[in-house]
Design an enzyme around this catalytic site. Structure first.
Site, PDB file in Angstrom:
ATOM      1  N   CYS A  23      -2.384   5.593   9.615  1.00 33.07           N
ATOM      2  CA  CYS A  23      -0.917   5.023   9.929  1.00 33.07           C
ATOM      3  C   CYS A  23      -0.986   3.914  11.280  1.00 33.07           C
ATOM      4  O   CYS A  23      -2.481   3.984  11.812  1.00 33.07           O
ATOM      5  CB  CYS A  23      -0.722   6.044  11.171  1.00 33.07           C
ATOM      6  SG  CYS A  23       0.098   7.276  11.140  1.00 33.07           S
ATOM      7  N   GLU A  47       0.863  -1.327  -0.049  1.00 27.26           N
ATOM      8  CA  GLU A  47       0.002   0.180   0.212  1.00 27.26           C
ATOM      9  C   GLU A  47       1.113   0.661  -0.059  1.00 27.26           C
ATOM     10  O   GLU A  47       2.008   1.092   0.633  1.00 27.26           O
ATOM     11  CB  GLU A  47      -0.913  -0.301   1.178  1.00 27.26           C
ATOM     12  CG  GLU A  47      -2.076  -0.804   1.152  1.00 27.26           C
ATOM     13  CD  GLU A  47      -2.465  -1.514   2.282  1.00 27.26           C
ATOM     14  OE1 GLU A  47      -4.021  -1.226   2.003  1.00 27.26           O
ATOM     15  OE2 GLU A  47      -2.232  -1.537   3.370  1.00 27.26           O
TER      16      GLU A  47
HETATM   17  N1  SAH Z   1       7.659   0.493  11.106  1.00 22.83           N
HETATM   18  C1  SAH Z   1       7.772   1.825  11.372  1.00 22.83           C
HETATM   19  C2  SAH Z   1       7.372   2.552  10.129  1.00 22.83           C
HETATM   20  C3  SAH Z   1       5.896   2.722   9.668  1.00 22.83           C
HETATM   21  S1  SAH Z   1       4.499   2.599  11.406  1.00 22.83           S
HETATM   22  C4  SAH Z   1       7.978   2.030  12.180  1.00 22.83           C
HETATM   23  O1  SAH Z   1       7.420   1.248  13.297  1.00 22.83           O
HETATM   24  O2  SAH Z   1       8.382   3.554  13.151  1.00 22.83           O
HETATM   25  C5  SAH Z   1       4.536   4.821  10.684  1.00 22.83           C
HETATM   26  C6  SAH Z   1       4.106   5.449  12.564  1.00 22.83           C
HETATM   27  O3  SAH Z   1       2.843   5.040  12.487  1.00 22.83           O
HETATM   28  C7  SAH Z   1       4.469   4.617  13.344  1.00 22.83           C
HETATM   29  O4  SAH Z   1       5.255   5.841  14.384  1.00 22.83           O
HETATM   30  C8  SAH Z   1       3.602   3.644  13.876  1.00 22.83           C
HETATM   31  O5  SAH Z   1       4.265   3.187  15.292  1.00 22.83           O
HETATM   32  C9  SAH Z   1       2.230   4.505  13.498  1.00 22.83           C
HETATM   33  N2  SAH Z   1       1.070   3.630  13.940  1.00 22.83           N
HETATM   34  C10 SAH Z   1       1.086   2.225  14.274  1.00 22.83           C
HETATM   35  N3  SAH Z   1      -0.275   2.071  13.841  1.00 22.83           N
HETATM   36  C11 SAH Z   1      -0.933   2.577  14.425  1.00 22.83           C
HETATM   37  C12 SAH Z   1      -1.911   3.446  15.098  1.00 22.83           C
HETATM   38  N4  SAH Z   1      -2.877   1.873  15.008  1.00 22.83           N
HETATM   39  N5  SAH Z   1      -2.633   3.939  15.127  1.00 22.83           N
HETATM   40  C13 SAH Z   1      -1.843   5.150  14.900  1.00 22.83           C
HETATM   41  N6  SAH Z   1      -0.840   5.591  14.736  1.00 22.83           N
HETATM   42  C14 SAH Z   1      -0.103   4.272  14.544  1.00 22.83           C
END
Ligand code: SAH
Length: 354
Positions: free
Chosen positions: A339, A80
């Site tokens: 996110c 995606e």
């Molecule tokens: N693996 C990387 C990038 C992907 S996630 C990382 O961990 O940073 C991108 C962002 O979205 C990260 O800050 C992650 O923690 C956040 N994220 C993941 N799940 C989420 C959710 N359910 N709600 C809001 N943010 C979330």
């Protein structure tokens, strides 16, 4: 079919550079059309797909116009990528007017799935399949570039996957984009859950572009962080302070910040104790930006959103304490493009194939 790398084995190195430049030329649609290459080479390359990703489905949010594209790779896997459009006022001194400028931020993936298993994130629940190739990362940019009328202003590597676990392909892809487009390194943010040895590696790597980093912290208290992020490494918080100091020594630019991402989960990491721990940590990191993230529902057992009042309180408190602090406005929630929601879902009530 032979890959591009295989077909270029006996060619001089600069041929690849010529090809990469051509990838971003919107008037070209095939390798055959790259007139800077000799005819025989064009003939050899002519059957290669011009884009390594194919549009499978596109969803457009009815709320904010965010688009999420599901892209199919050559082996049938899906990834995606998301396009967020924001309007901002652009100063135009001559006309003494403030015309509206559209800013396009694309969110790209670095892996098919993710192995990190963060409890709050939907991507990890589907498991890890494989790393994306350099071309598949670059081609998410090219995909949007070809769909858009305006240009891409920002890139966030916050889609599926842990970018630092696909280090070489990510580095190559970012360098190719930086070398062939107008985008500058401070317009690119890579988000990581924090893999210490890879973070060390990039500080020592002169070829890694000087992009901005966002660290998915989510708790400055190790015990809590470990509970919600199984990939958490012992003493990561201490490591982060030291790493940030060395990062800033290496890149003393005023435009480079360390971003701390803080997902707020009710009763998990949003009390006074956690706020104090975050403040204490942030005080030790120069040029730091704190980004408070409201939880986007991913049906994770036991997890729920922190109330808006508490998020606002934290924001005001941290601002008063002198930090640059923002609250993330997650776009594309109705199409599972926000996110943590990227898990190749296509069934929503949004408009398909717009
Ligand atoms: N693996 C990387 C990038 C992907 S996630 C990382 O961990 O940073 C991108 C962002 O979205 C990260 O800050 C992650 O923690 C956040 N994220 C993941 N799940 C989420 C959710 N359910 N709600 C809001 N943010 C979330």
């Amino acid at each position: 079919m032979n890959t591009l790398a295989e077909l270029l084995t006996n060619e001089p190195k600069y041929r690849l550079k010529q090809i990469q430049k051509a990838w971003f030329d919107l008037s070209l649609n095939s390798y055959e059309e790259i007139t800077t290459l000799p005819v025989e080479l064009r003939e050899k390359l002519k059957n290669l797909p011009w884009l390594s990703v194919k549009l499978h489905t596109i969803l457009k949010s009815k709320i904010d116009g965010t688009e999420k594209a599901l892209l199919e790779l050559s082996d049938g896997e899906l990834i995606e990528t998301v396009l967020m459009v924001r309007e901002s006022l652009k100063e135009n001194k001559e006309a003494s007017k403030w015309p509206v400028e559209e800013r396009h931020t694309i969110c790209i993936s670095s892996q098919v799935g993710c192995a990190m298993n963060c409890f709050f994130c939907a991507t990890g629940k589907a498991g890890f399949k494989r790393n994306l190739t350099t071309e598949e990362i670059v081609d998410q940019y090219r995909f949007w570039q070809r769909r858009l009328t305006g240009h891409i202003s920002n890139i966030v590597v916050m889609g599926q996957g842990e970018p630092l676990l696909n280090y070489d392909n990510l580095k190559n892809a970012l360098n190719i984009i930086l070398n062939n487009t107008e985008i500058g390194p401070t317009k690119i943010t890579v988000s990581t859950c924090g893999i210490p040895e890879q973070m060390e590696k990039l500080l020592a790597d002169k070829d890694f572009p000087q992009v901005c980093w966002a660290i998915s912290l989510h708790s400055a208290i190790e015990e809590t962080r470990k509970k919600i992020m199984p990939a958490h490494r012992k003493d990561f918080v201490k490591f982060l302070v030291d790493w940030s100091r060395r990062y800033h020594e290496l890149i003393p630019s005023r435009t480079h910040f360390i971003g701390l991402e803080y997902l707020m989960l009710a009763g998990v990491n949003d009390d006074e104790k956690h706020r104090k721990a975050l403040e204490k940590l942030a005080n030790k990191i120069p040029r730091v930006k704190i980004n408070l993230i409201p939880y986007n529902d991913t049906n994770s057992p036991g997890l729920s959103k922190t109330s808006q009042t508490v998020i606002d309180d934290w924001h005001d408190y941290l601002m008063k304490a002198g930090f640059v602090c923002t609250i993330r406005h997650s776009q594309g929630q109705d199409i599972a493009a926000a996110c943590g929601q990227l898990c190749n879902r296509t069934t929503t009530d949004a408009v398909k194939n717009v």
